[in-house]
Motif scaffolding. Structure first.
Motif, PDB file in Angstrom:
ATOM      1  N   ILE A  90      47.457  46.737  55.809  1.00 38.52           N
ATOM      2  CA  ILE A  90      48.732  46.489  56.484  1.00 38.52           C
ATOM      3  C   ILE A  90      49.811  47.315  55.795  1.00 38.52           C
ATOM      4  CG2 ILE A  90      50.564  44.753  56.784  1.00 38.52           C
ATOM      5  CD1 ILE A  90      48.509  42.732  57.498  1.00 38.52           C
ATOM      6  N   LYS A  91      50.682  47.873  56.594  1.00 36.38           N
ATOM      7  CA  LYS A  91      51.772  48.664  56.033  1.00 36.38           C
ATOM      8  C   LYS A  91      53.036  47.800  55.971  1.00 36.38           C
ATOM      9  CE  LYS A  91      53.416  53.141  55.513  1.00 36.38           C
ATOM     10  NZ  LYS A  91      53.028  54.205  54.702  1.00 36.38           N
ATOM     11  N   LEU A  92      53.606  47.685  54.785  1.00 39.74           N
ATOM     12  CA  LEU A  92      54.878  46.968  54.608  1.00 39.74           C
ATOM     13  C   LEU A  92      55.855  47.962  53.997  1.00 39.74           C
ATOM     14  CD1 LEU A  92      53.648  43.551  53.089  1.00 39.74           C
ATOM     15  CD2 LEU A  92      54.458  43.938  55.412  1.00 39.74           C
ATOM     16  N   GLY A  93      56.871  48.339  54.742  1.00 41.59           N
ATOM     17  CA  GLY A  93      57.787  49.363  54.255  1.00 41.59           C
ATOM     18  C   GLY A  93      57.020  50.646  53.966  1.00 41.59           C
ATOM     19  N   ASP A  94      57.209  51.172  52.756  1.00 43.97           N
ATOM     20  CA  ASP A  94      56.527  52.415  52.375  1.00 43.97           C
ATOM     21  C   ASP A  94      55.183  52.151  51.702  1.00 43.97           C
ATOM     22  OD1 ASP A  94      58.641  53.901  53.284  1.00 43.97           O
ATOM     23  OD2 ASP A  94      59.698  53.832  51.353  1.00 43.97           O
ATOM     24  N   VAL A  95      54.776  50.901  51.688  1.00 48.34           N
ATOM     25  CA  VAL A  95      53.593  50.531  50.897  1.00 48.34           C
ATOM     26  C   VAL A  95      52.467  50.054  51.807  1.00 48.34           C
ATOM     27  CG1 VAL A  95      52.765  48.955  49.100  1.00 48.34           C
ATOM     28  CG2 VAL A  95      55.049  49.944  48.932  1.00 48.34           C
ATOM     29  N   THR A  96      51.254  50.509  51.500  1.00 43.53           N
ATOM     30  CA  THR A  96      50.084  50.026  52.225  1.00 43.53           C
ATOM     31  C   THR A  96      49.385  48.998  51.355  1.00 43.53           C
ATOM     32  OG1 THR A  96      49.819  52.186  53.228  1.00 43.53           O
ATOM     33  CG2 THR A  96      47.920  50.733  53.297  1.00 43.53           C
ATOM     34  N   ILE A  97      49.115  47.819  51.923  1.00 44.36           N
ATOM     35  CA  ILE A  97      48.395  46.841  51.110  1.00 44.36           C
ATOM     36  C   ILE A  97      47.072  46.486  51.768  1.00 44.36           C
ATOM     37  CG2 ILE A  97      50.431  45.839  50.006  1.00 44.36           C
ATOM     38  CD1 ILE A  97      50.201  43.533  51.868  1.00 44.36           C
ATOM     39  N   ARG A  98      46.116  46.156  50.907  1.00 45.16           N
ATOM     40  CA  ARG A  98      44.791  45.802  51.364  1.00 45.16           C
ATOM     41  C   ARG A  98      44.294  44.648  50.487  1.00 45.16           C
ATOM     42  NH1 ARG A  98      40.203  49.191  53.592  1.00 45.16           N
ATOM     43  NH2 ARG A  98      41.437  51.097  53.464  1.00 45.16           N
ATOM     44  N   PHE A  99      43.625  43.686  51.105  1.00 43.69           N
ATOM     45  CA  PHE A  99      43.103  42.537  50.365  1.00 43.69           C
ATOM     46  C   PHE A  99      41.615  42.732  50.052  1.00 43.69           C
ATOM     47  CE2 PHE A  99      45.972  38.608  50.739  1.00 43.69           C
ATOM     48  CZ  PHE A  99      47.125  39.361  50.815  1.00 43.69           C
ATOM     49  N   HIS A 100      41.217  42.354  48.832  1.00 41.12           N
ATOM     50  CA  HIS A 100      39.810  42.430  48.425  1.00 41.12           C
ATOM     51  C   HIS A 100      39.431  41.111  47.747  1.00 41.12           C
ATOM     52  CE1 HIS A 100      39.794  46.871  48.932  1.00 41.12           C
ATOM     53  NE2 HIS A 100      41.048  46.777  48.534  1.00 41.12           N
ATOM     54  N   PRO A 101      38.172  40.650  47.911  1.00 35.87           N
ATOM     55  CA  PRO A 101      37.776  39.378  47.299  1.00 35.87           C
ATOM     56  C   PRO A 101      37.972  39.365  45.779  1.00 35.87           C
ATOM     57  CG  PRO A 101      36.044  40.183  48.774  1.00 35.87           C
ATOM     58  CD  PRO A 101      37.071  41.265  48.681  1.00 35.87           C
ATOM     59  N   ALA A 102      38.463  38.221  45.259  1.00 38.55           N
ATOM     60  CA  ALA A 102      38.691  38.079  43.817  1.00 38.55           C
ATOM     61  C   ALA A 102      37.649  37.169  43.164  1.00 38.55           C
ATOM     62  CB  ALA A 102      40.094  37.534  43.554  1.00 38.55           C
ATOM     63  N   GLY A 103      36.806  36.513  43.984  1.00 37.75           N
ATOM     64  CA  GLY A 103      35.738  35.683  43.428  1.00 37.75           C
ATOM     65  C   GLY A 103      36.219  34.455  42.672  1.00 37.75           C
ATOM     66  N   ALA A 135      33.476  34.435  48.415  1.00 33.68           N
ATOM     67  CA  ALA A 135      33.023  35.828  48.438  1.00 33.68           C
ATOM     68  C   ALA A 135      33.068  36.400  47.020  1.00 33.68           C
ATOM     69  CB  ALA A 135      33.915  36.653  49.359  1.00 33.68           C
ATOM     70  N   PRO A 136      32.064  37.209  46.646  1.00 38.72           N
ATOM     71  CA  PRO A 136      32.025  37.745  45.280  1.00 38.72           C
ATOM     72  C   PRO A 136      33.140  38.751  44.989  1.00 38.72           C
ATOM     73  CG  PRO A 136      30.224  38.666  46.581  1.00 38.72           C
ATOM     74  CD  PRO A 136      30.897  37.630  47.440  1.00 38.72           C
ATOM     75  N   PHE A 137      33.565  38.795  43.735  1.00 46.01           N
ATOM     76  CA  PHE A 137      34.577  39.740  43.257  1.00 46.01           C
ATOM     77  C   PHE A 137      34.187  41.159  43.661  1.00 46.01           C
ATOM     78  CE2 PHE A 137      36.104  42.784  40.097  1.00 46.01           C
ATOM     79  CZ  PHE A 137      37.442  42.453  40.001  1.00 46.01           C
ATOM     80  N   GLU A 138      35.164  41.897  44.167  1.00 49.29           N
ATOM     81  CA  GLU A 138      34.908  43.284  44.549  1.00 49.29           C
ATOM     82  C   GLU A 138      35.680  44.215  43.615  1.00 49.29           C
ATOM     83  OE1 GLU A 138      35.677  44.116  48.757  1.00 49.29           O
ATOM     84  OE2 GLU A 138      36.305  46.126  48.141  1.00 49.29           O
ATOM     85  N   LEU A 139      34.988  45.178  43.065  1.00 51.07           N
ATOM     86  CA  LEU A 139      35.646  46.127  42.180  1.00 51.07           C
ATOM     87  C   LEU A 139      36.466  47.125  42.993  1.00 51.07           C
ATOM     88  CD1 LEU A 139      35.601  46.789  39.088  1.00 51.07           C
ATOM     89  CD2 LEU A 139      34.249  48.755  39.796  1.00 51.07           C
ATOM     90  N   VAL A 140      37.746  47.276  42.655  1.00 52.63           N
ATOM     91  CA  VAL A 140      38.604  48.202  43.393  1.00 52.63           C
ATOM     92  C   VAL A 140      39.139  49.273  42.431  1.00 52.63           C
ATOM     93  CG1 VAL A 140      40.576  48.384  44.943  1.00 52.63           C
ATOM     94  CG2 VAL A 140      39.317  46.222  44.787  1.00 52.63           C
ATOM     95  N   PRO A 141      38.674  50.508  42.558  1.00 50.42           N
ATOM     96  CA  PRO A 141      39.189  51.576  41.698  1.00 50.42           C
ATOM     97  C   PRO A 141      40.698  51.732  41.907  1.00 50.42           C
ATOM     98  CG  PRO A 141      37.254  52.326  42.921  1.00 50.42           C
ATOM     99  CD  PRO A 141      37.676  51.014  43.525  1.00 50.42           C
ATOM    100  N   CYS A 142      41.441  51.943  40.822  1.00 49.89           N
ATOM    101  CA  CYS A 142      42.905  52.017  40.962  1.00 49.89           C
ATOM    102  C   CYS A 142      43.516  52.747  39.775  1.00 49.89           C
ATOM    103  CB  CYS A 142      43.478  50.603  41.065  1.00 49.89           C
ATOM    104  SG  CYS A 142      43.005  49.540  39.695  1.00 49.89           S
TER     105      CYS A 142
END
Ligand SMILES: [Zn+2]
Length: 356
Positions: A90-103, A135-142
């Motif tokens: 989802i785009k909020l202002g100038d920022v794109t956000i995405r949700f990922h499972p945290a487990g 849902a299991p924790f998902e690794l998100v490169p950042c």
């Protein structure tokens, strides 16, 4: 050749997310993550009450987190709500956000916020250990990883939760004339403990303190199978011999326990690694089961994200900051106020201590 000046493609991380008294503020996106004060637009990682508070103008969260807020605060907990699924962008202002499972618990999410070429992941509370209820924790490169530090000291190693459940079931078999009272936080921990007990092959009814009824049924309504569950309320004392009951931690040390025959008091928490804590609380059977990553989980996760910069919040910040710095990472404590560890903070709602 790329002629774009660096200042156009690169933003400093603190221009994207900034710790302020209300929480983590994302100015270019016009929102706060897990704000502790009412704000116009909140993006919320999970349903625990220190992260999910009522009174915001707009709330963006997973459906489960929104439902949990509704269960706790009623229908009017926010001006408007929007549900987002894992992987959705989802785009909020100038920022794109995405949700990922945290487990961490059902519906819990890490929030990846990207602006220009910089990606920051706010992990909320998380664990990398298996949990049959979410849902299991998902690794998100950042580029920047914001990590919790509840158990951010090398002394905290949680071990295998299934082994702790075996200890509980061995005790139940050993003392058939006694009741077993397991203190477990109502949102997440209790349902995980029940699911683990079922996984271990125990299929007798499991009893619940009344304060856990709604949230546990909610888990079942989302497809988490928990077997035969019954309320303690109305049960005869003698009939509770040889049974297992789940209750909020604070209830296991008060007058409520008198309805059980010679209860064995257990407590499922990462803090049970510390024997003095167990003794202090009068816990006879400490069960080291946590919904937060332990030291090995925290450090392995930080490593795996590939982040060059780490922001450390709620818990033992110093140990983790030191570990990061020693590895050549840029690290700093965030000093956010208002977040706690759910195992330490749960009180039974008024009026439910005797009757539930
Ligand atoms: Zn939490």
């Amino acid at each position: 050749m790329n002629l774009t000046p660096a200042y156009i493609t690169e933003m400093r991380p603190q221009d994207i997310l900034m710790p302020v008294p209300a929480g983590l503020c994302c100015k270019p996106g016009g929102f706060y993550i897990d704000p502790v004060r009412p704000v116009e637009r909140a993006v919320i990682t999970h349903g625990h009450s220190d992260h999910a508070r009522p009174g915001h103008g707009a709330v963006l969260a997973t459906q489960e987190t929104l439902d949990m807020m509704r269960l706790r605060y009623g229908d009017h907990f926010a001006g408007t709500t929007q549900a987002i699924t894992y992987g959705e962008q989802i785009k909020l202002g100038d920022v794109t956000i995405r949700f990922h499972p945290a487990g961490h618990v059902l519906g819990s999410a890490q929030i990846a916020a990207s602006c220009k070429d910089t990606c920051i992941v706010a992990s909320g509370d998380y664990k990398d250990a298996p949990d049959p209820t979410c849902a299991p924790f998902e690794l998100v490169p950042c580029d920047v990883f914001i990590t919790e530090a509840t158990f951010g000291l090398p002394v905290f190693r949680h071990g295998n939760a299934a082994d702790e459940i075996r200890k509980l079931l061995a005790s139940v078999a050993l003392f058939p004339e006694r009741a077993h009272l397991v203190g477990a936080y109502s949102l997440g921990k209790a349902q995980r403990v029940i699911a683990l007990i079922r996984k271990a092959g125990y299929d007798a009814p499991i009893y619940l303190h009344g304060a856990m009824e709604k949230i546990t049924h909610y888990y079942e309504s989302r497809g988490v199978a928990l077997g035969d569950l019954r309320l303690v309320k109305g049960m005869k004392k003698a009939d509770l011999a040889g049974t297992i009951t789940l209750a909020p931690p604070s209830a296991t040390s008060d007058i409520w326990t008198r309805r059980f025959p010679d209860p064995v008091t257990a407590f499922a928490s990462g803090w049970m690694r510390v024997r003095a804590r167990a003794r202090q609380r009068g816990v006879e059977l400490p069960l080291v089961i946590s919904d937060h990553a332990d030291w090995d989980g925290l450090t392995a996760t930080i490593d795996a994200t590939g982040a060059g910069e780490v922001w450390v919040t709620h818990g033992q910040e110093d140990g983790l900051v030191h570990w990061c710095t020693a590895r050549g990472l840029t690290a700093r404590p965030l000093d956010l106020v208002g977040y706690g560890d759910e195992d330490e903070g749960e009180a039974v709602p008024l009026g439910e201590d005797i009757e539930a």
